[in-house]
Design a protein around this motif. Structure first.
Motif, PDB file in Angstrom:
ATOM      1  N   LEU A 262       0.712  -1.294   0.076  1.00 37.21           N
ATOM      2  CA  LEU A 262       0.223  -0.024  -0.115  1.00 37.21           C
ATOM      3  C   LEU A 262       0.737   1.160  -0.020  1.00 37.21           C
ATOM      4  O   LEU A 262       0.350   2.274  -0.032  1.00 37.21           O
ATOM      5  CB  LEU A 262      -0.904  -0.159   1.254  1.00 37.21           C
ATOM      6  CG  LEU A 262      -2.119  -1.039   1.074  1.00 37.21           C
ATOM      7  CD1 LEU A 262      -2.812  -1.086   2.668  1.00 37.21           C
ATOM      8  CD2 LEU A 262      -2.898  -0.913  -0.228  1.00 37.21           C
TER       9      LEU A 262
ATOM     10  N   ILE B   6      -6.603   4.188   2.467  1.00 41.42           N
ATOM     11  CA  ILE B   6      -7.113   3.688   3.785  1.00 41.42           C
ATOM     12  C   ILE B   6      -7.967   4.717   4.258  1.00 41.42           C
ATOM     13  O   ILE B   6      -7.823   5.743   4.470  1.00 41.42           O
ATOM     14  CB  ILE B   6      -6.044   3.394   4.988  1.00 41.42           C
ATOM     15  CG1 ILE B   6      -4.863   2.415   4.349  1.00 41.42           C
ATOM     16  CG2 ILE B   6      -6.503   3.198   6.184  1.00 41.42           C
ATOM     17  CD1 ILE B   6      -5.574   0.932   4.263  1.00 41.42           C
TER      18      ILE B   6
ATOM     19  N   ARG C 115      -5.446   1.775   9.711  1.00 41.59           N
ATOM     20  CA  ARG C 115      -4.316   2.100   9.356  1.00 41.59           C
ATOM     21  C   ARG C 115      -3.707   0.814   8.356  1.00 41.59           C
ATOM     22  O   ARG C 115      -4.259  -0.194   8.496  1.00 41.59           O
ATOM     23  CB  ARG C 115      -3.429   2.349  10.742  1.00 41.59           C
ATOM     24  CG  ARG C 115      -3.374   1.096  11.380  1.00 41.59           C
ATOM     25  CD  ARG C 115      -2.501   1.583  12.843  1.00 41.59           C
ATOM     26  NE  ARG C 115      -2.348   0.403  13.665  1.00 41.59           N
ATOM     27  CZ  ARG C 115      -1.443  -0.549  13.810  1.00 41.59           C
ATOM     28  NH1 ARG C 115      -0.378  -0.489  12.816  1.00 41.59           N
ATOM     29  NH2 ARG C 115      -1.491  -1.481  14.636  1.00 41.59           N
ATOM     30  N   ASP C 116      -2.673   1.452   7.715  1.00 44.33           N
ATOM     31  CA  ASP C 116      -1.920   0.152   6.917  1.00 44.33           C
ATOM     32  C   ASP C 116      -1.011  -0.610   7.937  1.00 44.33           C
ATOM     33  O   ASP C 116       0.076   0.133   8.201  1.00 44.33           O
ATOM     34  CB  ASP C 116      -1.123   0.909   5.812  1.00 44.33           C
ATOM     35  CG  ASP C 116      -0.311  -0.195   5.076  1.00 44.33           C
ATOM     36  OD1 ASP C 116      -0.560  -1.217   5.353  1.00 44.33           O
ATOM     37  OD2 ASP C 116       0.869   0.605   4.269  1.00 44.33           O
TER      38      ASP C 116
ATOM     39  N   ILE D 264      -6.092  -6.166   5.789  1.00 44.96           N
ATOM     40  CA  ILE D 264      -6.977  -5.165   5.154  1.00 44.96           C
ATOM     41  C   ILE D 264      -8.155  -5.439   4.366  1.00 44.96           C
ATOM     42  O   ILE D 264      -7.929  -6.103   3.385  1.00 44.96           O
ATOM     43  CB  ILE D 264      -5.938  -4.170   4.330  1.00 44.96           C
ATOM     44  CG1 ILE D 264      -4.726  -3.886   5.316  1.00 44.96           C
ATOM     45  CG2 ILE D 264      -6.522  -2.842   3.983  1.00 44.96           C
ATOM     46  CD1 ILE D 264      -4.765  -3.010   6.417  1.00 44.96           C
TER      47      ILE D 264
ATOM     48  N   CYS E 164      -9.616  -0.209   3.426  1.00 45.88           N
ATOM     49  CA  CYS E 164      -9.433   0.787   2.139  1.00 45.88           C
ATOM     50  C   CYS E 164     -10.564   0.985   1.249  1.00 45.88           C
ATOM     51  O   CYS E 164     -11.400   0.025   1.477  1.00 45.88           O
ATOM     52  CB  CYS E 164      -8.156   0.005   1.314  1.00 45.88           C
ATOM     53  SG  CYS E 164      -8.491  -1.360   0.118  1.00 45.88           S
TER      54      CYS E 164
END
Length: 816
Positions: free
Chosen positions: A130, A137, A141-142, A151, A190
């Protein structure tokens, strides 16, 4: 002055209603077609360009050579390449890798209730995924750098958790056959993946950075380069880079790496193993050509119809010149009328295109967002094309009308030059040459698609129901109990009178065979060293159920449970006719009884005896050549699908019975099924849609071209009014007048045929070369479309020629 131009132009538009309707109809239909094509073209070219640094992102591709000859070009590469390239090359700013899996994803609502979905697009991605790709996002969070992190896309999060906050929730991600069983925690959500992305996923799962390999090329690797990086120089370093980290990839079996721009993957990639279905750049550019041709035909119509109306406006021009109008002033007036008519056509075209937007999306099989209508590039391209066409189409009529001599036109004489008539005829020939070529193309595409869909596949897939095998590892708890349930499920299905037979397999017709092994001949190990062969695990009933012909030897005569110690015993296998050639056997009979060897990752050698050879059948569509396949008996661990041959009666009851049996034995796995013939036919979806789009716009071209023919017939009827009156006075019948006038048009269309046929033949020949199994170019491909065009043309001019034949001779002879 402009106000005066506008008033006169508007009055002329209303006064000549039929003329205006025909002209505006042709322009609006053509412009609407161009708008729809243009949005499709821009959508196809927009793939993957929404990423911030799209032009700096490249995919690592792989080519494999056998004895100096190219054996495979693949989109996949070694999973260890990403970290190694980032470490070794200063040009590489970042790198990532991923591999896709079809997984069962489960969420527990309570201790006793589990909701599961089969998700075909789960990507196991490295930490920098990402950071290279812009999938924003929107919650959380990533965290792909943390173990067991998930995710989800917005749609997937809503599917599992509704409006509840998904962050921190647990999901179980399982693929039984691949040994994947993860309890992951949602760390982020996301935005949904845009339709114009070649990367499509429902969920991202973090991978262990230590789980990398230089052995199997089963991952997808992408690198983001620095702004000053030289791609050619970086590619030149890759052979030494590969040699540094690998061994055994030299000699007869050699691997070569390359870099493929991200923005070219969708339209210009011809690699195997693409994660999604790619488009075709040539077809997109061909759609550009069709759009231009349709617009050209429409503007040619405008020129022809405008010159026809010149007869009625000749006296107007004469009077204007007598009262002092200059030629440049008259040209401005007529050119302003052209712009006004084009403007009205644009407004109607936009309304048509907006109304047809969703219908076109369904036809094209794409979800083109309405946002393209607000795109700067969309309107710049469209207005440039339109204004250029308006200039070209407006100048000639304006020049012609403004050039009439007052003395001649006030006497009622219109200066009809042979050059002007010839130009109009040439334009009509051009229109119909294009239209005939397009109809031939449409007919040929339809014939090719029908040929692929109706040709004998070498097996019988009718009335076959495909059921996804349980892939949830929760089902396997208890070891042998799981395999007993597999056999119980098969037995329970056969108890239904509506189910004739049941088999199981690792794949099904219409799917890629993803299991590949490097088999070698024991009697000639060097014959095919390093080659990978598709391995198809099938049940003992598979051959008979699908009615596949055995051309040599025999089919499997033992059941999977009779194979005891597979590490020591010779394992029976079958191969197809393509594999006979690939292994270098003289013929099918020569292959029977021969031994193939294979080693697993622990160095254990397996020996396989070829007991039979199957006739080639089309595992995938006829767009692909026959694949060499090795068939092994399934042992329960490799089952991905069940295939049940069912009766055509009581289908709903049969499906309900199968679902009930499935749920009783495999409660943790979702029940999914499809009819094999429908599933197999999906492979031709792109071809069918392209044929429909091609046919639709070919129809537009014919419609607009016939409007041009209508204009020429009006012109000819008016030009030959006195001649027709004399012929009627001398006793000519209406039919003879009809034949007299139609004959000239038929000559033009026959000339158009002479131009269109060679061009269409060349285009068809080039297009059909892409299909290993294809139709022949027969005369019917040309005669039938030509007959259709001739028939439509006859109907178009019939009314006006018939009306001319019924003309009162007294009025005709008073023409002057």
């Amino acid at each position: 002055m402009l106000r005066n131009y506008f008033i006169i132009a508007w009055r002329n538009l209303l006064r000549h209603k039929v003329f205006s309707f025909i002209n505006i109809s042709g322009l609006s239909v053509a412009i609407a077609a161009c708008l729809l094509i243009l949005q499709y073209i821009l959508f196809e070219f927009s793939y993957d360009r929404f990423h911030t640094r799209a032009n700096a992102i490249y995919r690592v591709k792989q080519e494999r050579y056998q004895d100096g000859a190219l054996a495979e070009r693949s989109a996949r590469s070694f999973s260890a390449i990403a970290n190694a390239m980032k470490s070794d090359f200063p040009e590489v700013h970042n790198a990532t890798t991923y591999f896709p899996l079809e997984c069962i994803v489960s969420a527990s609502e309570t201790e006793n209730i589990t909701r599961s979905y089969k998700m075909p697009h789960v990507l196991f991605a490295s930490a920098s995924f990402l950071k290279i790709f812009n999938f924003p996002i929107i919650k959380g969070r990533d965290a792909l750098d943390e173990p067991n992190s998930l995710i989800l896309t917005a749609s997937t999060a809503k599917r599992f958790f509704g409006d509840t906050d998904p962050i921190g929730k647990k999901l179980r991600v399982v693929n039984f056959n691949q040994g994947t069983d993860i309890d992951g925690f949602v760390k982020g959500v996301c935005s949904d993946i845009p339709a114009n992305s070649h990367l499509q996923f429902e969920m991202l799962v973090s991978t262990n950075p230590k789980d990398v390999s230089w052995t199997y090329a089963d991952n997808y690797t992408y690198v983001e380069l620095n702004d000053n990086a030289n791609v050619e120089k970086l590619e030149s370093k890759l052979p030494a880079f590969l040699a540094k980290y690998t061994s055994g990839l030299t000699g007869s079996n050699k691997v070569k790496l390359g870099l493929q721009p991200l923005t070219q993957i969708h339209l210009y990639s011809d690699l195997s193993g693409e994660p999604t279905v790619s488009g075709t750049g040539k077809l997109v550019w061909f759609m550009v050509l069709i759009a231009v041709l349709i617009l050209l035909i429409a503007y040619i119509n405008y020129i022809n119809l405008s010159t026809v109306k010149a007869m009625e406006r000749a006296r107007e021009v004469g009077l204007r010149k007598v009262f002092g109008s200059e030629r440049i002033t008259l040209m401005k007036q007529f050119f302003f009328e052209s712009l006004l008519l084009n403007f009205v056509g644009i407004v109607i075209a936009i309304i048509i295109a907006l109304f047809c937007h969703e219908l076109f999306n369904q036809l094209a099989g794409v979800d083109i967002p309405m946002g393209f209508w607000t795109s700067y590039w969309f309107w710049l391209a469209f207005l440039t094309l339109l204004i250029g066409g308006a200039l070209v189409s407006g100048i000639y009529p304006a020049y012609l009308l403004s050039g009439y001599q007052p003395v001649q036109v006030l006497k009622g004489k219109l200066p009809l030059t042979g050059a002007g008539i010839s130009i109009r005829k040439i334009l009509v020939v051009f229109q119909f040459a294009v239209s005939i070529a397009l109809i031939i193309g449409t007919y040929a595409i339809s014939r090719q698609v029908n040929y692929m869909r109706e040709t004998n596949l070498g097996m019988n897939i009718d009335q076959t129901l495909i059921i996804d095998a349980p892939a949830n590892k929760l089902e396997s708890q208890g070891g042998k109990n799981f395999y007993q349930r597999i056999n119980t499920f098969r037995t329970s299905l056969l108890q239904s009178p509506n189910i004739k037979s049941v088999t199981a397999a690792s794949s099904m017709p219409g799917l890629d065979i993803l299991w590949n092994r490097p088999y070698q001949r024991r009697d000639d190990v060097s014959a095919n060293k390093g080659n990978m062969y598709a391995t198809f695990s099938i049940g003992p009933e598979f051959v008979n159920q699908f009615d596949i012909k055995v051309v040599a030897g025999q089919q499997f005569s033992i059941t999977p449970d009779q194979i005891t110690d597979s590490a020591k015993a010779t394992i029976p296998i079958m191969i197809n006719e393509s594999a006979v050639r690939a292994f270098g056997f003289e013929n099918a009979k020569d292959a029977v009884g021969k031994i193939l060897v294979d080693r697993n990752g622990f160095g254990v050698t397996f020996e396989y005896e070829i007991v039979g050879v199957l006739q080639n059948f089309h595992q995938k569509s006829l767009k692909e050549s026959f694949t060499p396949i090795v068939f092994r008996l399934e042992d329960g661990s490799s089952i991905e699908y069940y295939a049940a041959k069912v009766s055509a009666t009581n289908i709903e009851r049969t499906i309900a019975y199968i679902e009930k049996s499935y749920k009783e034995l495999f409660p943790a796995s979702p029940f999914q099924y499809a009819f094999l013939d429908e599933f197999f036919d999906r492979q031709y979806r792109t071809d069918v849609r392209f044929g429909k789009i091609f046919g639709l716009f070919s129809g537009f071209a014919i419609f607009v071209a016939c409007l041009g023919l209508l204009g020429l017939s009006l012109f000819t009827s008016m030009q030959r009014t006195k001649e027709i009156g004399v012929r009627i006075t001398l006793g000519a019948s209406a039919i003879s007048i009809f034949v007299l006038l139609v004959r000239d048009f038929m000559k033009l269309i026959l000339i158009a045929c002479c131009i269109a046929w060679p061009l269409a033949w060349w285009g068809l020949y080039q297009w059909l070369q892409h299909y290993p199994f294809r139709i022949g170019i027969s005369p019917l491909l040309f005669f039938i479309p030509t007959f259709i065009v001739l028939f439509i043309a006859l109907l178009t001019v019939a009314f006006h020629t018939w009306k001319a034949g019924k003309l009162n001779p007294i009025k005709a002879l008073k023409y002057e």
